[in-house]
Design a protein around this motif. Structure first.
Motif, PDB file in Angstrom:
ATOM      1  N   PRO A   1       0.820  -1.211   0.000  1.00 39.09           N
ATOM      2  CA  PRO A   1       0.000   0.000   0.000  1.00 39.09           C
ATOM      3  C   PRO A   1       0.857   1.264   0.000  1.00 39.09           C
ATOM      4  CG  PRO A   1      -0.486  -1.382   1.920  1.00 39.09           C
ATOM      5  CD  PRO A   1       0.632  -2.019   1.172  1.00 39.09           C
ATOM      6  N   LYS A   2       0.287   2.307  -0.582  1.00 35.25           N
ATOM      7  CA  LYS A   2       0.968   3.598  -0.635  1.00 35.25           C
ATOM      8  C   LYS A   2       1.047   4.193   0.781  1.00 35.25           C
ATOM      9  CE  LYS A   2      -0.825   7.529  -2.327  1.00 35.25           C
ATOM     10  NZ  LYS A   2      -1.516   8.368  -3.293  1.00 35.25           N
ATOM     11  N   LYS A   3       2.219   4.757   1.128  1.00 33.46           N
ATOM     12  CA  LYS A   3       2.409   5.354   2.445  1.00 33.46           C
ATOM     13  C   LYS A   3       1.604   6.644   2.542  1.00 33.46           C
ATOM     14  CE  LYS A   3       5.811   7.033   5.650  1.00 33.46           C
ATOM     15  NZ  LYS A   3       7.182   7.160   6.043  1.00 33.46           N
ATOM     16  N   HIS A   4       0.904   6.799   3.657  1.00 31.18           N
ATOM     17  CA  HIS A   4       0.097   8.010   3.875  1.00 31.18           C
ATOM     18  C   HIS A   4       0.972   9.131   4.406  1.00 31.18           C
ATOM     19  CE1 HIS A   4      -3.341  10.512   4.729  1.00 31.18           C
ATOM     20  NE2 HIS A   4      -2.831  10.741   5.923  1.00 31.18           N
ATOM     21  N   ILE A   5       0.876  10.282   3.777  1.00 33.92           N
ATOM     22  CA  ILE A   5       1.601  11.466   4.228  1.00 33.92           C
ATOM     23  C   ILE A   5       0.573  12.553   4.558  1.00 33.92           C
ATOM     24  CG2 ILE A   5       3.279  13.235   3.614  1.00 33.92           C
ATOM     25  CD1 ILE A   5       4.496  11.155   1.671  1.00 33.92           C
TER      26      ILE A   5
END
Length: 85
Positions: free
Chosen positions: A2-6
């Protein structure tokens, strides 16, 4: 993977507002498209203070109305004050 949340300043403001409106953390996480754990990790402060900030804004408005002579606001203000000895 999954894409890292920023977090952004915009997402922080949204979380604080939604929390202040009483939206459940699980629903805020769904709205942002992240897990509850990710929400708690990155937005703990906004979740903890959102309702405090919202209540402060409403209290400020009510207090100003009472100061301006709005009788209903005056009565409500006095009836809902918490007194701690």
């Amino acid at each position: 993977m999954p894409k890292k949340h920023i977090p952004t300043s915009e997402s922080r403001a949204e979380v604080a507002a939604l929390s202040g409106f009483g939206v459940r953390a699980e629903d805020i996480a769904k709205y942002l498209g992240i897990s509850w754990r990710t929400l708690a990790k990155h937005y703990r402060s906004e979740l903890d203070t959102g309702s405090i900030r919202a209540n402060a804004v409403v209290a400020k408005t009510l207090f100003q109305k009472a100061k301006d002579g709005d009788t209903t606001a005056c009565i409500f203000w006095l009836k809902t004050r918490e007194y701690t000895p």
